[in-house]
Design a protein around this motif. Structure first.
Motif, short mmCIF file in Angstrom:
data_model
loop_
_atom_site.label_atom_id
_atom_site.label_comp_id
_atom_site.label_asym_id
_atom_site.label_seq_id
_atom_site.Cartn_x
_atom_site.Cartn_y
_atom_site.Cartn_z
N ASP A 168 31.98 -1.49 51.40
CA ASP A 168 31.40 -1.38 50.11
C ASP A 168 30.03 -1.48 50.23
O ASP A 168 29.07 -1.08 49.28
CB ASP A 168 32.13 -2.38 49.37
CG ASP A 168 33.58 -2.21 48.80
OD1 ASP A 168 33.98 -1.12 48.72
OD2 ASP A 168 34.27 -3.22 48.25
N TYR A 169 29.57 -2.16 51.12
CA TYR A 169 28.22 -2.27 51.33
C TYR A 169 27.47 -1.19 51.51
O TYR A 169 26.14 -0.93 51.21
CB TYR A 169 27.72 -3.24 52.50
CG TYR A 169 28.27 -4.63 52.47
CD1 TYR A 169 27.99 -5.50 51.38
CD2 TYR A 169 28.85 -5.44 53.50
CE1 TYR A 169 28.40 -6.87 51.14
CE2 TYR A 169 29.29 -6.66 53.48
CZ TYR A 169 29.10 -7.30 52.03
OH TYR A 169 29.53 -8.58 51.94
N PHE A 170 27.84 -0.02 51.99
CA PHE A 170 27.51 1.43 52.26
C PHE A 170 27.49 2.19 50.94
O PHE A 170 26.77 3.30 51.12
CB PHE A 170 28.01 1.90 53.62
CG PHE A 170 27.80 1.10 54.78
CD1 PHE A 170 26.76 1.30 55.42
CD2 PHE A 170 28.76 0.43 55.24
CE1 PHE A 170 26.54 0.58 56.61
CE2 PHE A 170 28.36 -0.36 56.35
CZ PHE A 170 27.55 -0.04 57.18
N LYS A 171 28.14 2.05 50.15
CA LYS A 171 28.30 2.79 49.04
C LYS A 171 27.40 2.37 47.85
O LYS A 171 26.85 2.96 46.98
CB LYS A 171 29.62 2.43 48.36
CG LYS A 171 30.84 3.01 49.23
CD LYS A 171 32.22 2.82 48.49
CE LYS A 171 33.31 3.42 49.65
NZ LYS A 171 34.67 3.30 48.92
N LYS A 172 26.90 1.27 48.38
CA LYS A 172 25.66 0.61 47.20
C LYS A 172 24.39 1.47 47.46
O LYS A 172 24.10 1.43 48.70
CB LYS A 172 25.37 -0.81 47.27
CG LYS A 172 26.71 -1.47 46.70
CD LYS A 172 26.68 -2.92 46.87
CE LYS A 172 27.76 -3.84 46.51
NZ LYS A 172 27.71 -5.25 46.46
N PRO A 173 23.39 1.83 46.37
CA PRO A 173 22.15 2.30 46.94
C PRO A 173 21.31 1.38 47.70
O PRO A 173 21.49 0.01 47.57
CB PRO A 173 21.66 2.44 45.46
CG PRO A 173 22.27 1.61 44.56
CD PRO A 173 23.52 1.26 45.07
N GLN B 83 30.50 9.48 58.61
CA GLN B 83 30.64 10.11 57.05
C GLN B 83 31.18 9.30 56.17
O GLN B 83 30.80 9.25 55.09
CB GLN B 83 31.52 11.26 57.28
CG GLN B 83 30.95 12.36 58.20
CD GLN B 83 29.65 12.95 57.75
OE1 GLN B 83 29.30 13.16 56.55
NE2 GLN B 83 28.82 13.35 58.71
N GLU B 84 32.22 8.28 56.66
CA GLU B 84 32.94 7.18 55.61
C GLU B 84 31.91 6.31 55.07
O GLU B 84 32.00 5.76 54.09
CB GLU B 84 34.19 6.70 56.47
CG GLU B 84 35.24 7.43 56.73
CD GLU B 84 35.83 8.08 55.47
OE1 GLU B 84 35.93 7.19 54.33
OE2 GLU B 84 36.41 9.20 55.24
N MET B 85 30.86 5.96 56.16
CA MET B 85 29.66 5.11 55.58
C MET B 85 29.02 5.56 54.60
O MET B 85 27.99 5.05 54.22
CB MET B 85 28.97 4.63 57.04
CG MET B 85 29.91 3.87 57.84
SD MET B 85 29.33 3.53 59.37
CE MET B 85 28.02 2.49 59.39
#
Length: 503
Positions: free
Chosen positions: A315-320, A417-419
């Motif tokens: 989730d940390y990598f999905k945030k801007p 890629q998932e990150m």
């Protein structure tokens, strides 16, 4: 034959062929090297003694270990002006012809009147024909092609026969690296200007059995081309690395021995990247490795652990991204240690791969970082972290995946890629460590009294030896031990240890 100080030469007592010859014709056999702790004579010898031992019957060199005698004897001969050091290479005739289709055709023509005639340069290269019968007939398949075998003598114009043998593959493979530099050049074997940029090869990697002959021939070709003025370097390769063999049950894997492992079954069960990790982690690549199924299970567990670590924090990598960098004040003490470990790992992995080819220790360093990040997560759940701790965690996770890239490429690319990264991991430049991040803010000092552990001390990394000494002496446990004792000396191993010697 000289049996005295010429002990370094082959003599009947120490060369099996000479020994058999001397026995057959009843020639004297004089022993100049005795086995250590045992005496042999020409009467009780059943075979030549060709191992290391002690010099005998060798004048002033008696008693010397034969392993050390060569240099000493050469020095003696040089001082007397009777000899010197010289390295000799024994080049043998090389039979390059092969009775097969594949290979470079030998550009020679046989004429009944003119004899053996080379193919004119304007007619080169000689191209392999396609109308060939490959069924075995006790001769080269090229001989079955009438169009190829029958030709005209370039000297007299009469009917002649073309050579139907092809050259040994080494003739081509001994200079292929030169051709690779300019593969599209069609007016010469290679472009000399391109060679100036690409050659010599930075790193040669090959198995021992293959590399021995290939290296010999490659160097021979390169030196010949240098002498002819075609290349501007004498050595084709800057560095050599020969890898070890994969073994099972104590022997190198071989179909004839039946000790092979079916790679398809291993790949389907564990994956090809886990197989890579296992083989690279097994030991230094120059040493033979023993295949173990337990090693495969361990490699698979490690990759699964990395996968879980990334997904636990995905989730940390999905945030801007808020910041590209954070100030030290925004990072907790525990996070600072993780950041330091991350940059230490980048340095360790980089040096192990680029300088030493020690992938096993590189993988070990990544494993240590993974363990530290797991521990950091657990502690972070119990404590209130700072704003910059997430930045440190993301940096550590990204570096784990990027550093695993050369070792587990498919696994790393998928995680990358998932990150949330749209670009591939592989065009990215290799990670660089920050030297400032390698510096410790605190150091743990061991405090001893007369060599025995009596306390531990954590001090700022900036403390000098005098300040560390002062802090060590102020520890209550140390004061108790040295009370009413005479201090003989205080030994400080900078940044590591203080030993107080008392009487």
């Amino acid at each position: 034959m000289d049996y005295g100080t010429g002990a370094v030469m082959a003599v009947p007592a120490h060369d099996q062929r000479d020994f058999e010859f001397a026995k057959k014709y009843n020639l004297p056999i004089r022993i100049v090297i005795q086995p250590e702790g045992k005496k042999i004579t020409s009467d009780n010898m059943e075979a030549a003694f060709d191992e290391e031992g002690i010099m005998v019957n060798s004048g002033q060199f008696n008693g010397l270990p034969s392993s050390k005698s060569l240099d000493i004897i050469i020095d003696y001969l040089m001082k007397k002006g009777s000899g010197g050091r010289e390295v000799n290479y024994r080049l043998r005739d090389w039979l390059i012809s092969r009775q097969r289709y594949w290979g470079a055709p030998i550009p020679m023509i046989y004429c009944a009147d003119c004899g053996m005639v080379p193919v004119p340069e304007s007619d080169l290269p000689v191209v392999l024909p396609e109308d060939v019968d490959f069924r075995p007939k006790g001769m080269s398949p090229l001989a079955s092609s009438k169009e190829f075998a029958n030709t005209i003598c370039p000297k007299c114009g009469k009917e002649a026969k073309r050579e139907t043998d092809t050259m040994d593959t080494f003739v081509c493979s001994s200079w292929y690296y030169l051709r690779f530099c300019s593969p599209k050049t069609d007016t010469a074997p290679f472009d000399a200007e391109e060679l100036k940029y690409w050659m010599p090869v930075d790193q040669y990697i090959g198995g021992v059995e293959h590399a021995i002959l290939h290296l010999l021939y490659s160097r021979f070709f390169t030196k010949a081309l240098y002498d002819m003025g075609f290349v501007n370097f004498k050595e084709p390769f800057k560095r050599l690395f020969t890898q070890g063999m994969v073994c099972k049950d104590g022997a190198a894997m071989s179909k004839s021995k039946g000790n092979i492992v079916n790679p398809g079954k291993i790949f389907s069960k564990f994956g090809i990247d886990a197989t890579r990790v296992m083989m690279l982690f097994a030991g230094p690549p120059e040493v033979d490795m023993e295949w173990t199924d337990k090693g495969m299970e361990g490699a698979s567990r490690f990759l699964n652990r990395v996968w879980r670590l990334i997904y636990n924090n995905i989730d940390y990598f999905k945030k801007p991204k808020n910041k590209e960098e954070v100030s030290p004040e925004d990072i907790s003490v525990d996070a600072k240690k993780i950041r330091q470990k991350t940059h230490q790992t980048i340095k360790k992995v980089t040096e192990d791969i680029e300088e030493r080819f020690h992938f096993n220790t590189a993988i070990s360093a990544i494993m240590e970082l993974v363990n530290e990040v797991y521990k950091f997560q657990i502690e972070a759940e119990e404590k209130q972290g700072k704003e910059g701790d997430i930045f440190v965690l993301k940096e550590a996770l990204e570096m784990i995946v990027r550093l695993l890239g050369p070792i587990a490429p498919h696994f790393s690319e998928e995680l990358w890629q998932e990150m949330g990264n749209k670009e591939s991991i592989y065009p990215l430049p290799w990670p660089k460590y920050d030297k400032k991040m390698l510096e410790e803010e605190e150091k743990l000092i061991i405090v001893q009294v007369n060599g025995k552990l009596r306390g531990k001390l954590t001090v700022p990394a900036s403390y000098g030896d005098d300040k560390i000494k002062e802090e060590a002496l102020s520890l209550p446990k140390i004061q108790e031990k040295i009370k009413a004792k005479k201090i003989i000396k205080i030994i400080v191993v900078s940044g590591k240890l203080v030993n107080i010697v008392i009487k």
